[in-house]
Design a protein around this motif. Structure first.
Motif, PDB file in Angstrom:
ATOM      1  N   TYR A   1      -0.597   1.486 106.893  1.00 45.66           N
ATOM      2  CA  TYR A   1       0.074   0.779 105.792  1.00 45.66           C
ATOM      3  C   TYR A   1       0.172   1.695 104.576  1.00 45.66           C
ATOM      4  CZ  TYR A   1       1.389  -3.163 102.808  1.00 45.66           C
ATOM      5  OH  TYR A   1       2.068  -4.006 101.964  1.00 45.66           O
ATOM      6  N   ILE A   2      -0.905   2.441 104.328  1.00 44.36           N
ATOM      7  CA  ILE A   2      -0.927   3.357 103.189  1.00 44.36           C
ATOM      8  C   ILE A   2       0.026   4.528 103.426  1.00 44.36           C
ATOM      9  CG2 ILE A   2      -2.374   4.991 101.910  1.00 44.36           C
ATOM     10  CD1 ILE A   2      -4.697   2.943 102.403  1.00 44.36           C
ATOM     11  N   ILE A   3       0.033   5.076 104.641  1.00 47.76           N
ATOM     12  CA  ILE A   3       0.902   6.221 104.958  1.00 47.76           C
ATOM     13  C   ILE A   3       2.368   5.837 104.843  1.00 47.76           C
ATOM     14  CG2 ILE A   3       1.677   7.722 106.841  1.00 47.76           C
ATOM     15  CD1 ILE A   3      -1.278   7.864 107.719  1.00 47.76           C
ATOM     16  N   ILE A   4       2.738   4.712 105.418  1.00 43.46           N
ATOM     17  CA  ILE A   4       4.135   4.280 105.388  1.00 43.46           C
ATOM     18  C   ILE A   4       4.530   3.850 103.979  1.00 43.46           C
ATOM     19  CG2 ILE A   4       5.782   2.548 106.217  1.00 43.46           C
ATOM     20  CD1 ILE A   4       4.245   2.609 108.895  1.00 43.46           C
ATOM     21  N   GLY A   5       3.629   3.223 103.290  1.00 37.96           N
ATOM     22  CA  GLY A   5       3.918   2.749 101.938  1.00 37.96           C
ATOM     23  C   GLY A   5       4.376   1.310 101.951  1.00 37.96           C
ATOM     24  N   ASN A   6       4.475   0.746 100.765  1.00 42.63           N
ATOM     25  CA  ASN A   6       4.777  -0.682 100.705  1.00 42.63           C
ATOM     26  C   ASN A   6       5.801  -1.073  99.656  1.00 42.63           C
ATOM     27  OD1 ASN A   6       3.206  -0.127  98.506  1.00 42.63           O
ATOM     28  ND2 ASN A   6       1.659  -1.665  98.927  1.00 42.63           N
ATOM     29  N   SER A   7       6.339  -0.106  98.911  1.00 46.20           N
ATOM     30  CA  SER A   7       7.330  -0.509  97.918  1.00 46.20           C
ATOM     31  C   SER A   7       8.361   0.604  97.711  1.00 46.20           C
ATOM     32  CB  SER A   7       6.662  -0.852  96.586  1.00 46.20           C
ATOM     33  OG  SER A   7       6.021   0.282  96.065  1.00 46.20           O
ATOM     34  N   PHE A   8       9.606   0.208  97.708  1.00 44.48           N
ATOM     35  CA  PHE A   8      10.713   1.135  97.502  1.00 44.48           C
ATOM     36  C   PHE A   8      10.819   1.483  96.025  1.00 44.48           C
ATOM     37  CE2 PHE A   8      15.077   1.893  96.222  1.00 44.48           C
ATOM     38  CZ  PHE A   8      15.457   2.889  97.103  1.00 44.48           C
ATOM     39  N   SER A   9      11.136   2.763  95.761  1.00 41.28           N
ATOM     40  CA  SER A   9      11.345   3.184  94.374  1.00 41.28           C
ATOM     41  C   SER A   9      12.308   4.365  94.340  1.00 41.28           C
ATOM     42  CB  SER A   9      10.010   3.591  93.736  1.00 41.28           C
ATOM     43  OG  SER A   9      10.231   4.206  92.488  1.00 41.28           O
ATOM     44  N   TRP A  10      13.321   4.246  93.494  1.00 37.22           N
ATOM     45  CA  TRP A  10      14.253   5.362  93.308  1.00 37.22           C
ATOM     46  C   TRP A  10      13.529   6.559  92.712  1.00 37.22           C
ATOM     47  CZ3 TRP A  10      18.605   5.642  95.774  1.00 37.22           C
ATOM     48  CH2 TRP A  10      19.293   4.474  96.111  1.00 37.22           C
ATOM     49  N   ILE A  11      12.520   6.313  91.910  1.00 37.55           N
ATOM     50  CA  ILE A  11      11.763   7.403  91.296  1.00 37.55           C
ATOM     51  C   ILE A  11      11.035   8.216  92.367  1.00 37.55           C
ATOM     52  CG2 ILE A  11       9.836   7.937  89.747  1.00 37.55           C
ATOM     53  CD1 ILE A  11      10.818   5.599  88.001  1.00 37.55           C
ATOM     54  N   ASP A  12      10.579   7.563  93.423  1.00 39.75           N
ATOM     55  CA  ASP A  12       9.950   8.294  94.523  1.00 39.75           C
ATOM     56  C   ASP A  12      10.940   9.273  95.144  1.00 39.75           C
ATOM     57  OD1 ASP A  12       7.662   6.857  94.083  1.00 39.75           O
ATOM     58  OD2 ASP A  12       7.798   5.654  95.913  1.00 39.75           O
ATOM     59  N   ILE A  13      12.172   8.854  95.306  1.00 41.33           N
ATOM     60  CA  ILE A  13      13.193   9.736  95.876  1.00 41.33           C
ATOM     61  C   ILE A  13      13.444  10.918  94.941  1.00 41.33           C
ATOM     62  CG2 ILE A  13      15.630   9.891  96.542  1.00 41.33           C
ATOM     63  CD1 ILE A  13      15.312   7.035  97.684  1.00 41.33           C
TER      64      ILE A  13
ATOM     65  N   CYS B   1      11.196  12.205  93.003  1.00 43.83           N
ATOM     66  CA  CYS B   1      10.016  13.056  93.192  1.00 43.83           C
ATOM     67  C   CYS B   1      10.130  13.877  94.465  1.00 43.83           C
ATOM     68  CB  CYS B   1       8.743  12.214  93.207  1.00 43.83           C
ATOM     69  SG  CYS B   1       8.322  11.493  91.608  1.00 43.83           S
ATOM     70  N   TYR B   2      10.622  13.263  95.544  1.00 49.07           N
ATOM     71  CA  TYR B   2      10.830  14.012  96.792  1.00 49.07           C
ATOM     72  C   TYR B   2      11.845  15.126  96.568  1.00 49.07           C
ATOM     73  CZ  TYR B   2       8.784   9.763  98.849  1.00 49.07           C
ATOM     74  OH  TYR B   2       7.978   8.697  99.156  1.00 49.07           O
ATOM     75  N   ALA B   3      12.910  14.828  95.833  1.00 46.31           N
ATOM     76  CA  ALA B   3      13.923  15.839  95.531  1.00 46.31           C
ATOM     77  C   ALA B   3      13.316  16.972  94.708  1.00 46.31           C
ATOM     78  CB  ALA B   3      15.105  15.207  94.802  1.00 46.31           C
ATOM     79  N   ALA B   4      12.467  16.634  93.748  1.00 45.62           N
ATOM     80  CA  ALA B   4      11.817  17.662  92.929  1.00 45.62           C
ATOM     81  C   ALA B   4      10.940  18.567  93.798  1.00 45.62           C
ATOM     82  CB  ALA B   4      10.987  17.009  91.825  1.00 45.62           C
ATOM     83  N   GLY B   5      10.184  17.966  94.700  1.00 43.86           N
ATOM     84  CA  GLY B   5       9.347  18.754  95.606  1.00 43.86           C
ATOM     85  C   GLY B   5      10.190  19.667  96.486  1.00 43.86           C
ATOM     86  N   CYS B   6      11.309  19.163  96.971  1.00 44.85           N
ATOM     87  CA  CYS B   6      12.203  19.970  97.807  1.00 44.85           C
ATOM     88  C   CYS B   6      12.858  21.080  96.991  1.00 44.85           C
ATOM     89  CB  CYS B   6      13.250  19.086  98.476  1.00 44.85           C
ATOM     90  SG  CYS B   6      12.557  18.043  99.776  1.00 44.85           S
ATOM     91  N   MET B   7      13.159  20.807  95.737  1.00 45.80           N
ATOM     92  CA  MET B   7      13.731  21.847  94.870  1.00 45.80           C
ATOM     93  C   MET B   7      12.707  22.950  94.601  1.00 45.80           C
ATOM     94  SD  MET B   7      15.984  19.429  92.339  1.00 45.80           S
ATOM     95  CE  MET B   7      16.351  20.715  91.178  1.00 45.80           C
TER      96      MET B   7
ATOM     97  N   LEU C   1       3.092  12.981  90.984  1.00 45.67           N
ATOM     98  CA  LEU C   1       2.648  14.253  91.534  1.00 45.67           C
ATOM     99  C   LEU C   1       2.359  14.145  93.033  1.00 45.67           C
ATOM    100  CD1 LEU C   1       1.984  17.196  90.978  1.00 45.67           C
ATOM    101  CD2 LEU C   1      -0.354  16.491  90.419  1.00 45.67           C
ATOM    102  N   GLY C   2       1.783  13.040  93.445  1.00 52.13           N
ATOM    103  CA  GLY C   2       1.510  12.837  94.881  1.00 52.13           C
ATOM    104  C   GLY C   2       2.777  12.857  95.708  1.00 52.13           C
ATOM    105  N   ASP C   3       3.859  12.279  95.193  1.00 52.92           N
ATOM    106  CA  ASP C   3       5.133  12.255  95.915  1.00 52.92           C
ATOM    107  C   ASP C   3       5.792  13.630  95.947  1.00 52.92           C
ATOM    108  OD1 ASP C   3       4.914   9.608  96.591  1.00 52.92           O
ATOM    109  OD2 ASP C   3       6.134   8.883  94.926  1.00 52.92           O
ATOM    110  N   VAL C   4       5.633  14.395  94.884  1.00 49.40           N
ATOM    111  CA  VAL C   4       6.160  15.764  94.881  1.00 49.40           C
ATOM    112  C   VAL C   4       5.398  16.599  95.909  1.00 49.40           C
ATOM    113  CG1 VAL C   4       6.386  17.885  93.508  1.00 49.40           C
ATOM    114  CG2 VAL C   4       6.962  15.667  92.489  1.00 49.40           C
ATOM    115  N   LEU C   5       4.080  16.460  95.919  1.00 47.57           N
ATOM    116  CA  LEU C   5       3.254  17.253  96.818  1.00 47.57           C
ATOM    117  C   LEU C   5       3.415  16.862  98.282  1.00 47.57           C
ATOM    118  CD1 LEU C   5      -0.073  17.638  94.817  1.00 47.57           C
ATOM    119  CD2 LEU C   5       1.723  19.338  95.195  1.00 47.57           C
TER     120      LEU C   5
END
Length: 123
Positions: free
Chosen positions: A93-105, A107-113, A37-41
């Motif tokens: 460090y928190i803003i930029i993030g520290n781990s890559f995830s396809w699921i995050d992408i 979530c970003y797509a869901a938020g954009c949709m 939810l945080g990534d969508v928002l």
């Protein structure tokens, strides 16, 4: 594109930022909320922030935010926060993030949709 302050989007950006802080600090142990939810928002927050200062084509802005989000996620793959010298736990460090995830992408797509759907409903 024009530069003009829009208080409605400004207020929305502030409220969304506070929700993101609440998620990161209080709801941090609820995995679904923190991880997804945080990534969508966050893309909706970015949209509201930009729209609070700039009036531009919504579709281009949404696409730009999605591409920007993907670039940040890709930077996480290369551990950019550590390479830039930010210490674990620091705000950058928190803003930029520290781990890559396809699921995050996803979530970003869901938020954009969601943004795109709302934009289409308004027009």
């Amino acid at each position: 594109m024009s530069i003009q302050f829009n208080y409605r989007y400004g207020i929305a950006a502030i409220l969304l930022f506070l929700v993101e802080v609440f998620i990161a600090t209080i709801l941090k142990d609820i995995f679904f909320v923190r991880a997804y939810l945080g990534d969508v928002l966050v893309v909706i927050l970015l949209y509201a922030f930009v729209r609070s200062f700039i009036c531009m084509d919504e579709v281009r802005l949404i696409l730009g935010i999605f591409l920007f989000s993907c670039m940040i996620e890709t930077a996480q793959y290369f551990n950019i926060a550590e390479r830039m010298g930010f210490e674990r736990g620091s705000i950058m460090y928190i803003i930029i993030g520290n781990s890559f995830s396809w699921i995050d992408i996803v979530c970003y797509a869901a938020g954009c949709m969601i943004l795109y759907g709302v934009a289409k409903l308004k027009s």
